[in-house]
Each structure stands twice: as C-alpha cells, then as structure tokens.
Design a protein around this motif. Structure first.
Motif, PDB file in Angstrom:
ATOM      1  N   UNK A  80       0.736  -1.105  -0.050  1.00  0.00           N
ATOM      2  CA  UNK A  80      -0.030  -0.169  -0.070  1.00  0.00           C
ATOM      3  C   UNK A  80       0.825   1.243   0.022  1.00  0.00           C
ATOM      4  N   UNK A  81       1.966   1.070   0.723  1.00  0.00           N
ATOM      5  CA  UNK A  81       2.703   2.348   0.699  1.00  0.00           C
ATOM      6  C   UNK A  81       3.681   2.705  -0.476  1.00  0.00           C
ATOM      7  N   UNK A  82       3.933   1.540  -0.904  1.00  0.00           N
ATOM      8  CA  UNK A  82       4.649   1.795  -2.409  1.00  0.00           C
ATOM      9  C   UNK A  82       3.750   2.351  -3.462  1.00  0.00           C
ATOM     10  N   UNK A  83       2.482   1.854  -3.304  1.00  0.00           N
ATOM     11  CA  UNK A  83       1.432   2.314  -4.447  1.00  0.00           C
ATOM     12  C   UNK A  83       1.041   3.837  -3.941  1.00  0.00           C
ATOM     13  N   UNK A  84       1.230   4.453  -3.225  1.00  0.00           N
ATOM     14  CA  UNK A  84       0.690   5.647  -2.780  1.00  0.00           C
ATOM     15  C   UNK A  84       1.779   6.883  -3.534  1.00  0.00           C
ATOM     16  N   UNK A  85       1.042   7.446  -4.527  1.00  0.00           N
ATOM     17  CA  UNK A  85       1.888   8.284  -5.128  1.00  0.00           C
ATOM     18  C   UNK A  85       2.337   9.623  -4.457  1.00  0.00           C
ATOM     19  N   UNK A  86       1.795   9.863  -3.328  1.00  0.00           N
ATOM     20  CA  UNK A  86       2.176  11.031  -2.527  1.00  0.00           C
ATOM     21  C   UNK A  86       3.443  10.876  -1.884  1.00  0.00           C
ATOM     22  N   UNK A  87       3.912   9.654  -1.446  1.00  0.00           N
ATOM     23  CA  UNK A  87       5.270   9.482  -0.941  1.00  0.00           C
ATOM     24  C   UNK A  87       5.767   8.165  -1.338  1.00  0.00           C
ATOM     25  N   UNK A  88       7.004   7.853  -1.195  1.00  0.00           N
ATOM     26  CA  UNK A  88       7.546   6.773  -1.972  1.00  0.00           C
ATOM     27  C   UNK A  88       8.861   6.541  -0.904  1.00  0.00           C
ATOM     28  N   UNK A  89       8.222   5.928   0.285  1.00  0.00           N
ATOM     29  CA  UNK A  89       9.509   5.764   1.457  1.00  0.00           C
ATOM     30  C   UNK A  89      10.284   4.746   1.017  1.00  0.00           C
ATOM     31  N   UNK A  90      11.578   4.654   1.803  1.00  0.00           N
ATOM     32  CA  UNK A  90      12.523   3.597   1.632  1.00  0.00           C
ATOM     33  C   UNK A  90      11.871   2.441   2.457  1.00  0.00           C
ATOM     34  N   UNK A  91      12.498   1.142   2.153  1.00  0.00           N
ATOM     35  CA  UNK A  91      12.003   0.072   2.834  1.00  0.00           C
ATOM     36  C   UNK A  91      12.379   0.241   4.275  1.00  0.00           C
ATOM     37  N   UNK A  92      13.577   0.844   4.865  1.00  0.00           N
ATOM     38  CA  UNK A  92      13.977   1.046   5.926  1.00  0.00           C
ATOM     39  C   UNK A  92      12.982   1.819   6.938  1.00  0.00           C
ATOM     40  N   UNK A  93      12.663   3.059   6.138  1.00  0.00           N
ATOM     41  CA  UNK A  93      11.832   4.006   6.614  1.00  0.00           C
ATOM     42  C   UNK A  93      10.442   3.404   6.992  1.00  0.00           C
ATOM     43  N   UNK A  94       9.894   2.739   5.972  1.00  0.00           N
ATOM     44  CA  UNK A  94       8.503   1.974   6.218  1.00  0.00           C
ATOM     45  C   UNK A  94       8.807   0.956   7.284  1.00  0.00           C
TER      46      UNK A  94
END
Length: 627
Positions: free
Chosen positions: A484-498
């Motif tokens: 869900x997070x990677x599909x969010x166009x508003x933010x693209x966090x790194x895996x470590x941040x997630x």
C-alpha cells in the motif's frame, strides 16, 4: 575364463543373457538371505523386469489389505514427480539406488508356483564355466553359476518360467519404463546401467526356508517374498518436510527459506535469523510453542516456507508440459522476483544469459522438442536467490527480528546460552548424544537444561506472536502494508523508513498487551478482543485456518491506518468485511484534523479507546455496548 569370454557365448533364445553378479548374504536373522548384485542396461530393466502389481491376477485374493495397498503404483507420482520432475529435467544430476528383484517360479499357466522345480532345456554353459572353480545350479527356470572361492558368478533365467518381481523400487522401475517408452533418449542416456539385487528363494541358491513358518495352504516362496516386500516398503521412511526444505536446491521457495536462516549455530549473519531460534529438526513437532521441547524458537522451517509460499504466490504448473501453465508460472516468477530484471542489472555476473521467458520458449516450449519445465536452471536459481534478498528478505527477517515480541525473546534466548553457548550446542545434538550429556551433567541438569527451557517456554505462554497463524498474519500484513505504501503516489518511502514506522506500530500494540490471547475489550469484562477473529467464540481456542489468518492480517492493516491517522487504504476497505463489527466501527474513527501530528495523536487515542469498547464477532458486546 574371463567375463568377456563368458558373455560372448551364444545365448539360448528362451533365456535372458548371461549376466555377471556378485554374491552377498544378509545373516542377521535365523534364516540368512543370499542376494546377487548385478547391473542391467536401461532397456533391459524396462523390458525384462516386472512390477509387483502385475503379478498374476489369481493371486490378488491371497494378498492382505496392507500388501494390496503397497502393490499399487501411484502413476500420477511416476509421471509428474519422477519422470517429468526428475528424469527429464535438463542439467539435473540423476541417480537411482539398487532395485530389488525376486525371481519367482511360474507354472505352465504363468501362475506363481510353490517351488522352482527341476530344470528343463536349460542352456549349456561353455566348458570353461563347467570346470573348477565354477559350479552350475539349474534352479527351475533360473541358471546360477557361482565360483567356489570367490563371490563372483553369473545368472540368467527363462522368462516363460520366471517372473522377475520388483519388490523394492517399483516406482523407479515404472518411471524408467515410462521414460524408455516415450522415446527421444540420446545414445548416452540409453547406455545407462541400473544396479539390481536378485533374490532366489531356493536352497540351491543358498536360501534355506526350513526355519520359516508358513500356513499349511500358503505358498512358502510367496510368503518369503511378501514378508521381504512389506518390510522394505514399511520401513522406508520419507524425508521429513523440514529436511527437504533445507536440502532441496531445485525448489525456489526452499532456497528462499535458506536465504533467511543462518547456516550454523552461533553464527550471526546480517539479514538472517539466528539458527538457534529457528526450529529446524522437527523430530517431535513442527510447532514452536509446545512447552520446553520448542522453548528457544520463534519460528520453524516449515512455517517460513509457508510464509514464502504466500508472499511469492508462484503459479506452479500442475502439468509441466502444458504451455499455458508453464507461461503462467514464468510470469509469476517474474512478478514475484523479477529474475530477468536481476540478470539484466548484473551483466558481469550473468554474461550472455537470456531473459527467463526467452530461455523457456527456446528450450522447453519449442514446437516438436518440448521438455517439461519443472525447475529453473542453476544460473536462474542463483538470480532468484539474489532477487529474493533484494525484494523480500529484509521485509520478512526484520519483522521477525525487530518486532519487540521477538527481539525481547531473542535476547532472553541469548542470555541463557541457547543461541551460541552450551545450551545451543546441546539442542542440536542427536538424541543419544543428548542423553549422554545429561548423564554427564548429573545434578547440574536442572540449572543447565530444565530451568532455562522452562523459563523460555513460560515467556511465550498466551502470546499471539508465538502462534503460527498469527506469525503468518503479521507477515501478510507487513507485505500488504508495504505494498500500500509503495503504491501511494504522494510518498515513496525507503524500505527502512517503512519498517521503522511499521514496527513502531506493532511494538506500540505489543506494549499495551493487545497481542495477548486473553486481551479484553474493556476492564472488568470477559469480552475477548480476538473472539471470532483468531479465537473460537465458544472455547477461546486458537483458530488455525487461512480465514483466521486473513482476518488477523486485515485487522492489523486497519489498526495501522488508524494509528497513522490516514484515510482508509484499499487494504483496510478490503479487509473490513472479514474482521467483524469491530472493523466497521474502526472505519468511522478517522479524524478530520489537517495537521498530521494532531491527526496521528487523536487517531492513536481513538484506537486506544476502540480497543477498550467495541462490538465484535457474532454480536458480542461489552457491558458498555459498541462505540
């Protein structure tokens, strides 16, 4: 006379060729069993040896139920697992151990008879084989030539009077017959030689059955063969599932599991779980929360395999020759792991290696030259390993190492020397060696073994993270939340941040006791938080089902959304239908504040309250009703 000379003599038409053998003897019982070891070509094995299921039909009523069952050939296993999944896999080493064959006497109706009888029209060996040191025994339709002072000899038989029944290795023989009958084998493949052990149940061959007790109306030869047949099949044990996973180099999912586990006790490898907290022996149970037996473990090899299987969702073909199924399988490999992308990103490591789809189309699906596609060649398996490390390993392993329920427990295991110290070394010893070590400890056993294991087992008691269904759910939720997070166009966090955010949420829930089996919805209430979600309503026992896993995972995603003060994600909407009335209540809790900090603070406060007051499951309410 040499072997070559003996084998070039003219053969009688009705007898098989004269084959060299070595004599052996198994004498651990009152009745010794002689056997004769030889080799046969692939074509000879396929054409001359018989399957036990093909014994004359009039004998079927004389075989007991367990014998009838073990006679049956699993032809689906023969075709899919042995022929297509092993013998026809390109670049795969192939080897079979010996096939055991009983040479059984037939009467004129080709029914098994009770004795071999005398020879009739037996071929005459060359003079050099009738002289010292050789002796010739014509045992009915079997001609056995043995040396007096060595184990060497020769054997041949009359196919019209002898049924060569394969009593160990039926499925291997059936696979070899199928392989040969399907054709398209190279000359090199046709030169294959198979090891065969021959049994001849007659005193003239050294097999004295005088001490054996058969029923008055029972064929003594068949009684002997049946007993050996049953023993060979009954005592043959399959490799345990965990061991298969740890040893299988051809299965993508097994290799991925091994990428997540350290290879030796005491070794700390970055990105891998310590072997001391992974239940890999599975001698007693495949679970990891069964008292002292599994005290130091936070997961099992089989559970990790199930997790990998769920995460990758590979569409393994039921028929490795079906083009559509094979192409779907390749697509699923690329979708889950991006093997071709991995190859393209490292041209120095994979020089001149084609994309996986191109390779499969050229080698396996080329019209007129189809080859079963069961597993990847070694170069693509290596790329799959690397792709799994990049895409999935950190996500799974970090959750199992950094989630506070597990990280605190691993610290407790380490403190009791069960990761790398004396207790760790003891736990991987074979059972007999463990008993010897316990004897050496004497009165110190309690302090060194019993107490630390009892303490570790108590730490898991009643905690959701130490149940397989919850661990699968928490990894499923981790993967879904990351998706869900990677599909969010508003933010693209790194895996470590997630992972930092996600694990903060899980730890927040853990610290407040919400991941206890007996967590309640309100103080002084018997309404269980997990009733009808992961627990059976009537008995409060854990539900071990895929549906329960999905409900738990969905609820975690829902709580994660509330915790972050976010608008409901597509995952939350999807899972709201399977998480009971509690989820419906949750969807109404999202605050309106624009300030992200205030919104998160208010959301967490409301999440705390909804876990105290809610209606869940089958209409069960707390005394204060629903929110």
């Amino acid at each position: 006379m040499g072997i070559e000379e003996a084998l070039v003599e003219a053969q009688e038409v009705h007898y098989t060729k004269l084959r060299p053998i070595l004599r052996g003897r198994f004498a651990l019982s009152r009745t010794a069993i002689p056997y004769f070891s030889g080799v046969m070509s692939l074509e000879e094995v396929a054409k001359e040896l018989g399957l036990v299921e093909n014994l004359p039909a009039d004998l079927r009523a004389r075989w007991r139920l367990e014998e009838l069952f073990q006679r049956e050939i699993d032809w689906d296993r023969v075709r899919k697992s042995i022929v297509q999944g092993y013998l026809r896999v390109p670049d795969k080493l192939k080897f079979f151990n010996s096939i055991t064959v009983a040479l059984l006497p037939l009467d004129e109706k080709r029914h098994i008879t009770s004795s071999y009888g005398d020879a009739s029209n037996a071929p005459e060996p060359k003079p050099s084989l009738r002289a010292s040191p050789w002796s010739v025994s014509n045992i009915g339709g079997v001609q056995l030539i043995q040396a007096d002072s060595s184990p060497h000899g020769f054997v041949r038989w009359d196919p019209t009077r002898i049924f060569p029944a394969t009593i160990d290795g039926q499925h291997r023989l059936a696979a070899l017959q199928m392989l040969l009958n399907e054709g398209s084998l190279s000359l090199d493949a046709l030169s294959t030689e198979i090891s065969v052990l021959f049994l001849i149940a007659d005193k003239r061959a050294g097999f004295d059955t005088a001490h054996l007790q058969a029923l008055p109306d029972e064929n003594p030869i068949l009684a002997v063969v049946r007993e050996i047949f049953i023993d060979l099949n009954k005592h043959a044990k399959g490799v345990k599932r965990a061991r298969q996973i740890l040893l299988d180099d051809q299965d993508i999912k097994s290799r991925c599991v091994r990428q997540m586990v350290s290879s030796t006790i005491g070794e700390v490898e970055e990105g891998r779980l310590p072997l001391g907290v992974v239940h890999w022996q599975h001698t007693d149970t495949a679970k990891f929360n069964v008292g002292e037996k599994t005290a130091p473990f936070i997961t099992t090899v089989e559970l990790l395999y199930s997790i990998v299987e769920s995460v990758l969702a590979l569409d393994t073909p039921r028929d490795p020759m079906d083009e559509a199924q094979v192409r779907r399988y390749v697509d699923s490999i690329e979708r889950a792991l991006g093997v071709s992308q991995q190859i393209a990103s490292e041209p120095a490591t994979y020089p001149n290696v084609a994309p996986l789809k191109d390779y499969v189309e050229r080698v396996h699906l080329r019209e007129g030259y189809e080859v079963p596609f069961v597993t990847l060649p070694s170069v693509y398996l290596k790329a799959a390993d690397e792709a799994f490390k990049v895409r999935w390993r950190q996500l799974i392993v970090s959750t199992l190492q950094r989630f506070q329920a597990y990280s605190d427990f691993i610290d407790e295991v380490r403190a009791r020397d069960a990761l790398s110290g004396e207790l760790a070394a003891f736990l991987v010893l074979p059972r007999r060696a463990q008993l010897q070590q316990i004897d050496e400890w004497g009165t110190e056993r309690s302090a060194r073994l019993d107490e630390p294991l009892h303490e570790l087992a108590a730490l898991k008691d009643g905690k959701w993270p130490f149940f397989a269904v919850f661990q699968k759910a928490i990894i499923r939720a981790t993967v879904d939340a990351w998706g869900e997070r990677t599909r969010d166009s508003r933010r693209k966090p790194t895996l470590e941040a997630f992972l930092d955010e996600w694990l903060s949420f899980l730890n927040w829930m853990w610290e407040r006791g919400h991941f206890n089996l007996d967590a309640i919805l309100q103080d002084d209430s018997d309404s269980r938080l997990w009733a009808a979600i992961g627990l059976n309503v009537a008995s409060d026992t854990v539900r071990y089902s895929d549906a329960a896993m999905k409900r738990i995972a969905g609820l975690l995603i829902l709580w994660w959304s509330v915790y972050n003060g976010e608008t409901p994600s597509s995952a939350a909407k999807k899972y709201s239908k399977v998480s009971g009335n509690l989820s419906q209540c949750m969807l109404a809790l999202y605050p309106e504040e624009e300030d992200i900090g205030a919104r998160q603070s208010l959301a967490r406060d409301r999440l705390e309250r909804v876990l105290k007051k809610a209606k869940i499951g089958r209409g069960r309410r707390t005394p204060n009703g629903s929110v």
